[in-house]
Design a protein around this motif. Structure first.
Motif, PDB file in Angstrom:
ATOM      1  N   SER A  18      -6.910   2.034   3.543  1.00 66.84           N
ATOM      2  CA  SER A  18      -7.379   0.766   3.000  1.00 66.84           C
ATOM      3  C   SER A  18      -6.653  -0.414   3.664  1.00 66.84           C
ATOM      4  O   SER A  18      -7.217  -1.507   3.776  1.00 66.84           O
ATOM      5  CB  SER A  18      -7.163   0.737   1.488  1.00 66.84           C
ATOM      6  N   ASN A  45      -1.950   3.622   5.402  1.00 70.32           N
ATOM      7  CA  ASN A  45      -2.987   3.738   4.385  1.00 70.32           C
ATOM      8  C   ASN A  45      -4.318   3.268   4.970  1.00 70.32           C
ATOM      9  O   ASN A  45      -4.401   2.228   5.617  1.00 70.32           O
ATOM     10  CB  ASN A  45      -2.605   2.906   3.154  1.00 70.32           C
ATOM     11  N   ASP A 103      -5.558   2.991  -3.157  1.00 69.59           N
ATOM     12  CA  ASP A 103      -6.749   2.755  -2.340  1.00 69.59           C
ATOM     13  C   ASP A 103      -7.431   1.498  -2.861  1.00 69.59           C
ATOM     14  O   ASP A 103      -7.025   0.920  -3.862  1.00 69.59           O
ATOM     15  CB  ASP A 103      -7.692   3.960  -2.339  1.00 69.59           C
ATOM     16  N   PHE A 107       0.832  -1.200   0.000  1.00 68.75           N
ATOM     17  CA  PHE A 107       0.000   0.000   0.000  1.00 68.75           C
ATOM     18  C   PHE A 107       0.872   1.258   0.000  1.00 68.75           C
ATOM     19  O   PHE A 107       1.961   1.276   0.575  1.00 68.75           O
ATOM     20  CB  PHE A 107      -0.909   0.017   1.229  1.00 68.75           C
TER      21      PHE A 107
END
Length: 538
Positions: A447, A445, A529, A439
């Motif tokens: 997500s 991140n 994302d 990520f």
């Protein structure tokens, strides 16, 4: 009666001039002399004249033969002779004096007669009017002769050819038309119709010189020939350039094709197979074009230029090379461009475009994205022999974008889910930082937190023997390039839970990733994302 020697008319004896023609009437010398003496000698000398006449009549032939000089130089021998001489001398003197007077009166009388009576014209003489008329006639004849000689030198075939060539050089279409003629009733010789002829020769000076040379040899050249065409001013031979028109045979293969000549519509075809004779046309250079209403807007018309002069130049082939082109790409959705204009779209990485009319420089290209995110493939230039109706080639044109391969990206994502598969087992080490490398910004991140929560929950269930593990199958359904090395993808992932017959599939839409190739040629990627976060697919 007096007879006129000029016209033969009889006049009264006293007449001096002919009553008919006015000529002077001739009289005898004796009569004239007597009349002169009678009229001109004075009365006081009349007696002496009478004595002299008597003496003359009594003279002997011998005395008449004696000259006056002899009488005057002979010495008198007797008194009677002297007296006689003296008597004669006054008479002679008077006679001489009378003759002088007579001559003077005759002259005066003649002058008076001339004043009273008009002098008749002599035989053969011309009046002033006749001389004037004659002079005018001579001038006219000289002018006519000079004009004929001048016209004979001007109105020749050579001069007409020179004038015709000069009119072409000057681009004087009006004069060119005036100097041309034709036997073809269907050909109209107008200033507009002769412009292709003028255009050809003004652009080809060598051909113009050749035409001039051949015409002066009375040869038919470039479908032109110099010929007599009646009389000029009813006297001189008139020459004109005979035009032999051209009837080109035009062929094409599309119904509804608009055929144009020199950018002006000429006819429209009513069948797919068209092969007809058009014309007549004045010899010259012509541009023939054909545009079919059946073909796509991106297709250009079929256009060719021909020099129409001889029979071998009259076949005009406007047949279209129509083609349908299959296309494939490494991106599923993209726009198809033909010569820079949109002509179709790809679906699932495949598509077709056409029918297209081939032309020199026909290109196919793909584009994807909008604005700063737009990317394009390289152009593919189509050859005339490819993809035509008669061609056996049906292989697609491969137009790949300069992007990562979608299937390679699938393999990279498989590695991510394989690491998750190991992490959910409680006995396996879970390296959060290592997994966070998939990520952007690592474990920070947003997500990644959802993935971390799933792994942590699964490890707890596995520890309690409530969860025996999972394996994944994922497939990218769509991929679109964004900025450099960035893509938006849609993918589906199925969760196969061990010991559970019910599998769960999640569809992720609008997932953004960065993909790049490292120094070793290995494809690396990271999630920016997870798009919509994944939705369960029933």
């Amino acid at each position: 009666m007096k007879l006129c020697k000029n016209c033969g008319h009889e006049n009264v004896e006293e007449s001096k001039f002919c009553e008919n023609c006015g000529s002077v009437l001739e009289t005898s010398e004796t009569e004239t002399s007597v009349n002169k003496v009678t009229q001109e000698v004075p009365e006081d000398l009349a007696e002496n004249e009478e004595v002299l006449a008597n003496k003359t009549s009594e003279s002997t032939p011998a005395e008449e033969a004696s000259s006056p000089e002899t009488v005057e130089t002979t010495e008198p021998e007797t008194a009677d002779q002297v007296e006689a001489d003296v008597t004669v001398t006054p008479t002679e003197t008077a006679k001489e004096s009378g003759e002088d007077m007579q001559d003077s009166k005759a002259i005066n009388s003649q002058e008076q007669s001339n004043q009273e009576t008009p002098t008749p014209a002599k035989k053969g003489s011309l009046s002033k009017k006749q001389i004037t008329i004659g002079a005018v006639v001579v001038i006219i004849l000289v002018a006519l002769f000079g004009g004929y000689k001048y016209g004979s030198s001007i109105y020749t075939s050579e001069n007409q050819i020179d004038a015709f060539v000069q009119a072409i050089t000057d681009k004087d279409s009006k004069k060119v038309v005036q100097m041309m003629t034709t036997d073809d009733d269907h050909l109209d010789l107008t200033e507009k119709n002769v412009k292709p002829l003028i255009k050809y020769f003004t652009e080809n000076k060598k051909a113009l010189a050749e035409m001039k040379k051949d015409m002066k040899k009375n040869l038919r050249t470039y479908n032109l020939e110099i010929k007599k065409s009646g009389k000029k001013f009813l006297v001189f031979d008139d020459y004109k350039v005979e035009v032999y028109p051209v009837y080109p045979e035009v062929s094409t293969n599309q119904k509804g094709t608009i055929i144009s000549v020199n950018d002006e519509k000429y006819t429209t075809t009513k069948e797919d197979s068209f092969d007809e004779e058009l014309g007549p046309f004045v010899p010259g250079v012509y541009k023939f074009s054909a545009a079919s209403e059946k073909l796509t807007e991106s297709s250009e018309s079929n256009e060719k230029t021909y020099n129409l002069f001889n029979s071998e130049d009259t076949e005009i082939d406007l047949t279209f090379s129509v083609m349908i082109i299959p296309i494939e790409s490494n991106i599923k959705d993209a726009k198809i461009l033909v010569d820079g204009k949109e002509a179709g779209k790809l679906k699932d990485g495949e598509g077709t475009v056409g029918p297209l009319v081939w032309h020199d420089g026909l290109t196919i290209q793909l584009t994807s994205g909008e604005g700063k995110d737009q990317i394009t493939t390289e152009e593919y230039e189509v050859e005339e022999w490819e993809y035509t109706e008669d061609s056996e080639d049906d292989y697609p044109v491969s137009l790949d974008f300069d992007v990562v391969d979608m299937y390679k990206l699938e393999i990279a994502i498989d590695s991510f889910y394989s690491d998750i598969q190991d992490a959910v087992i409680e006995s396996n080490k879970y390296d959060k930082e290592s997994l966070g490398e998939y990520f952007k910004d690592g474990t920070k991140n947003a997500s990644f937190k959802a993935i971390d929560e799933y792994i942590t929950s699964s490890r707890e269930k596995n520890k309690k023997k409530e969860f025996d593990g999972v394996w994944f199958y994922q497939e990218i359904t769509d991929m679109a390039p964004l900025e450099k090395d960035q893509y938006k993808i849609d993918y589906e992932v199925t969760y196969f839970i061990n010991g559970d017959e019910d599998n769960v599939t999640y569809k992720y839409t609008g997932v953004k990733v960065t993909a790049f190739t490292d120094e070793n040629g290995k494809l690396n990627f990271e999630f920016i994302d997870l798009g919509d976060g994944g939705k369960i697919v029933k």
